[in-house]
Scaffold this motif. Structure first.
Motif, PDB file in Angstrom:
ATOM      1  N   LEU A 126       0.833  -1.192   0.000  1.00  0.00           N
ATOM      2  CA  LEU A 126       0.000   0.000   0.000  1.00  0.00           C
ATOM      3  C   LEU A 126       0.870   1.244   0.000  1.00  0.00           C
ATOM      4  N   ALA A 127       0.386   2.289  -0.631  1.00  0.00           N
ATOM      5  CA  ALA A 127       1.002   3.617  -0.574  1.00  0.00           C
ATOM      6  C   ALA A 127      -0.112   4.569  -0.171  1.00  0.00           C
ATOM      7  N   GLY A 128       0.117   5.311   0.891  1.00  0.00           N
ATOM      8  CA  GLY A 128      -0.932   6.214   1.343  1.00  0.00           C
ATOM      9  C   GLY A 128      -0.537   6.943   2.601  1.00  0.00           C
ATOM     10  N   GLN A 129      -1.559   7.279   3.396  1.00  0.00           N
ATOM     11  CA  GLN A 129      -1.334   8.070   4.594  1.00  0.00           C
ATOM     12  C   GLN A 129      -2.134   7.489   5.754  1.00  0.00           C
ATOM     13  N   PRO A 130      -1.529   7.465   6.935  1.00  0.00           N
ATOM     14  CA  PRO A 130      -2.267   6.983   8.099  1.00  0.00           C
ATOM     15  C   PRO A 130      -3.271   8.025   8.572  1.00  0.00           C
ATOM     16  N   PHE A 131      -4.300   7.546   9.255  1.00  0.00           N
ATOM     17  CA  PHE A 131      -5.314   8.428   9.823  1.00  0.00           C
ATOM     18  C   PHE A 131      -5.740   7.868  11.165  1.00  0.00           C
ATOM     19  N   HIS A 132      -5.892   8.762  12.141  1.00  0.00           N
ATOM     20  CA  HIS A 132      -6.445   8.392  13.441  1.00  0.00           C
ATOM     21  C   HIS A 132      -7.336   9.532  13.888  1.00  0.00           C
ATOM     22  N   LEU A 184       0.291   6.988  -9.837  1.00  0.00           N
ATOM     23  CA  LEU A 184       0.849   5.758  -9.278  1.00  0.00           C
ATOM     24  C   LEU A 184       0.241   4.489  -9.875  1.00  0.00           C
ATOM     25  N   HIS A 185      -0.886   4.607 -10.550  1.00  0.00           N
ATOM     26  CA  HIS A 185      -1.526   3.475 -11.240  1.00  0.00           C
ATOM     27  C   HIS A 185      -1.821   2.308 -10.305  1.00  0.00           C
ATOM     28  N   GLY A 186      -2.537   2.587  -9.233  1.00  0.00           N
ATOM     29  CA  GLY A 186      -2.934   1.537  -8.298  1.00  0.00           C
ATOM     30  C   GLY A 186      -4.424   1.567  -8.061  1.00  0.00           C
ATOM     31  N   ASP A 187      -4.881   0.589  -7.302  1.00  0.00           N
ATOM     32  CA  ASP A 187      -6.291   0.524  -6.919  1.00  0.00           C
ATOM     33  C   ASP A 187      -6.499   1.315  -5.632  1.00  0.00           C
ATOM     34  N   PHE A 231      -5.392   3.383   7.194  1.00  0.00           N
ATOM     35  CA  PHE A 231      -4.369   3.745   6.223  1.00  0.00           C
ATOM     36  C   PHE A 231      -5.104   3.907   4.903  1.00  0.00           C
ATOM     37  N   ILE A 232      -5.136   5.130   4.389  1.00  0.00           N
ATOM     38  CA  ILE A 232      -5.929   5.477   3.212  1.00  0.00           C
ATOM     39  C   ILE A 232      -4.988   5.692   2.030  1.00  0.00           C
ATOM     40  N   GLY A 233      -5.207   4.956   0.952  1.00  0.00           N
ATOM     41  CA  GLY A 233      -4.322   5.136  -0.193  1.00  0.00           C
ATOM     42  C   GLY A 233      -4.622   4.201  -1.342  1.00  0.00           C
ATOM     43  N   LEU A 234      -3.558   3.579  -1.847  1.00  0.00           N
ATOM     44  CA  LEU A 234      -3.620   2.743  -3.042  1.00  0.00           C
ATOM     45  C   LEU A 234      -2.851   1.454  -2.806  1.00  0.00           C
ATOM     46  N   SER A 235      -3.272   0.374  -3.458  1.00  0.00           N
ATOM     47  CA  SER A 235      -2.453  -0.837  -3.503  1.00  0.00           C
ATOM     48  C   SER A 235      -1.662  -0.783  -4.808  1.00  0.00           C
ATOM     49  N   LEU A 236      -0.377  -1.139  -4.707  1.00  0.00           N
ATOM     50  CA  LEU A 236       0.528  -1.003  -5.849  1.00  0.00           C
ATOM     51  C   LEU A 236       1.319  -2.280  -6.085  1.00  0.00           C
ATOM     52  N   ALA A 237       1.620  -2.544  -7.328  1.00  0.00           N
ATOM     53  CA  ALA A 237       2.501  -3.658  -7.674  1.00  0.00           C
ATOM     54  C   ALA A 237       3.955  -3.207  -7.646  1.00  0.00           C
ATOM     55  N   ASP A 238       4.203  -1.939  -7.975  1.00  0.00           N
ATOM     56  CA  ASP A 238       5.557  -1.394  -8.075  1.00  0.00           C
ATOM     57  C   ASP A 238       5.820  -0.471  -6.889  1.00  0.00           C
ATOM     58  N   THR A 239       6.722  -0.885  -6.004  1.00  0.00           N
ATOM     59  CA  THR A 239       7.041  -0.065  -4.831  1.00  0.00           C
ATOM     60  C   THR A 239       8.328   0.731  -5.006  1.00  0.00           C
ATOM     61  N   THR A 240       8.817   0.827  -6.226  1.00  0.00           N
ATOM     62  CA  THR A 240      10.046   1.585  -6.461  1.00  0.00           C
ATOM     63  C   THR A 240       9.773   3.016  -6.911  1.00  0.00           C
ATOM     64  N   GLN A 241       8.523   3.325  -7.212  1.00  0.00           N
ATOM     65  CA  GLN A 241       8.205   4.659  -7.707  1.00  0.00           C
ATOM     66  C   GLN A 241       8.162   5.674  -6.561  1.00  0.00           C
ATOM     67  N   TYR A 243      -9.834  -4.597   8.391  1.00  0.00           N
ATOM     68  CA  TYR A 243     -10.875  -4.424   7.378  1.00  0.00           C
ATOM     69  C   TYR A 243     -10.212  -3.724   6.207  1.00  0.00           C
ATOM     70  N   LEU A 244     -10.204  -4.367   5.049  1.00  0.00           N
ATOM     71  CA  LEU A 244      -9.546  -3.766   3.888  1.00  0.00           C
ATOM     72  C   LEU A 244     -10.573  -3.666   2.768  1.00  0.00           C
ATOM     73  N   GLU A 245     -10.607  -2.505   2.130  1.00  0.00           N
ATOM     74  CA  GLU A 245     -11.464  -2.331   0.960  1.00  0.00           C
ATOM     75  C   GLU A 245     -10.614  -1.869  -0.205  1.00  0.00           C
ATOM     76  N   ARG A 246     -10.903  -2.477  -1.357  1.00  0.00           N
ATOM     77  CA  ARG A 246     -10.138  -2.140  -2.564  1.00  0.00           C
ATOM     78  C   ARG A 246     -11.100  -1.950  -3.716  1.00  0.00           C
ATOM     79  N   PHE A 247     -10.873  -0.862  -4.470  1.00  0.00           N
ATOM     80  CA  PHE A 247     -11.717  -0.514  -5.602  1.00  0.00           C
ATOM     81  C   PHE A 247     -10.829  -0.419  -6.836  1.00  0.00           C
ATOM     82  N   GLY A 248     -10.954  -1.407  -7.720  1.00  0.00           N
ATOM     83  CA  GLY A 248     -10.063  -1.502  -8.859  1.00  0.00           C
ATOM     84  C   GLY A 248     -10.688  -1.053 -10.159  1.00  0.00           C
ATOM     85  N   ALA A 249      -9.975  -1.361 -11.221  1.00  0.00           N
ATOM     86  CA  ALA A 249     -10.422  -1.023 -12.572  1.00  0.00           C
ATOM     87  C   ALA A 249     -11.658  -1.835 -12.916  1.00  0.00           C
TER      88      ALA A 249
END
Length: 172
Positions: free
Chosen positions: A41-47, A69-72, A91-101, A155-161
Motif C-alpha cells: 500500500l502507498a498512502g497516509q495513516p489516519f487516526h 501511481l496506477h494503483g487501486d 491507512f488510506i491510499g492505493l495498492s501497488l505492484a511497483d514499490t520503487t516509484q 478491514y480492507l477495501e479495494r476498488f479496482g479497474a
C-alpha cells in the motif's frame, strides 16, 4: 392529481433504473481465504473521527495520486469504528505492484503481510460509491453464518479497474 401520480411513477422508474445501472441488483461473492502474497500500500495513516474534513481529504489525495501511481484505491481499517465510537485508525491510499516509484508528499508505503485469514467479499460491475454498502453486509453475514470470529483490527477495501471491488474482513 393524475400528473402528480405520473410524476411519482416516472421518478420511481428513474430511481430504479439508476440503482440498476450502478450495479445495485448484483450480489457479492464471499469466500473464506488466507492471503498468499503481501499487499503493498502507498498512502497516509489516519487516526480520528470520520466526520472531519481530514478524513475526506485523504480520500481525495489518494484519488488524485491514482493517475500517477496506477494503483487501486485501497483503505485499511485497523479497528471497528462502531466499537470505537466513530474514531478510526486507518491507512488510506492505493495498492501497488511497483514499490520503487517515488510517492507524493505525505505518502508512505505500508505492507499487509501474506497469511491474513479473511472473508473476502467481491463484486464486479458495481460503482465504488455503492459497493461498500453491499460488500460489508455480505461479509458480516458470512462471518455469522460460518460461525467465525472477527478479528476487529483488519478491514480492507479495494476498488479496482472495471468496477471491481472487494472487502476483506479479518477473521480468527
Amino acid at each position: 392529481m393524475r400528473y402528480l401520480f405520473l410524476g411519482i411513477i416516472l421518478l420511481t422508474l428513474l430511481a430504479a433504473g439508476t440503482y440498476a445501472y450502478l450495479g445495485g441488483t448484483k450480489e457479492p461473492k464471499v469466500t473464506l481465504e488466507t492471503t498468499t502474497a503481501p499487499l503493498y500500500l502507498a498512502g497516509q495513516p489516519f487516526h480520528g473521527k470520520v466526520t472531519g474534513d481530514a478524513f475526506g481529504n485523504l480520500f481525495r489525495q489518494a484519488k488524485d495520486a491514482q493517475t500517477r501511481l496506477h494503483g487501486d484505491l485501497t483503505n485499511l481499517y485497523l479497528n471497528d469504528p462502531e466499537t470505537a465510537h466513530d474514531t478510526i485508525r486507518a491507512f488510506i491510499g492505493l495498492s501497488l505492484a511497483d514499490t520503487t516509484q517515488p510517492l507524493p508528499a505525505g505518502f508512505r508505503y505500508r505492507v499487509v503481510p501474506a497469511g491474513q485469514r479473511v472473508l473476502a467479499a467481491r463484486l464486479r460491475g458495481v460503482s465504488y460509491l455503492m459497493a461498500p454498502n453491499k460488500l460489508y453486509p455480505a461479509a458480516f453475514e458470512a462471518v455469522k453464518n460460518q460461525k467465525l470470529t472477527q478479528r476487529g483490527d483488519f478491514y480492507l477495501e479495494r476498488f479496482g479497474a472495471d468496477e471491481e471491488s472487494e472487502v476483506w474482513v479479518g477473521v480468527k
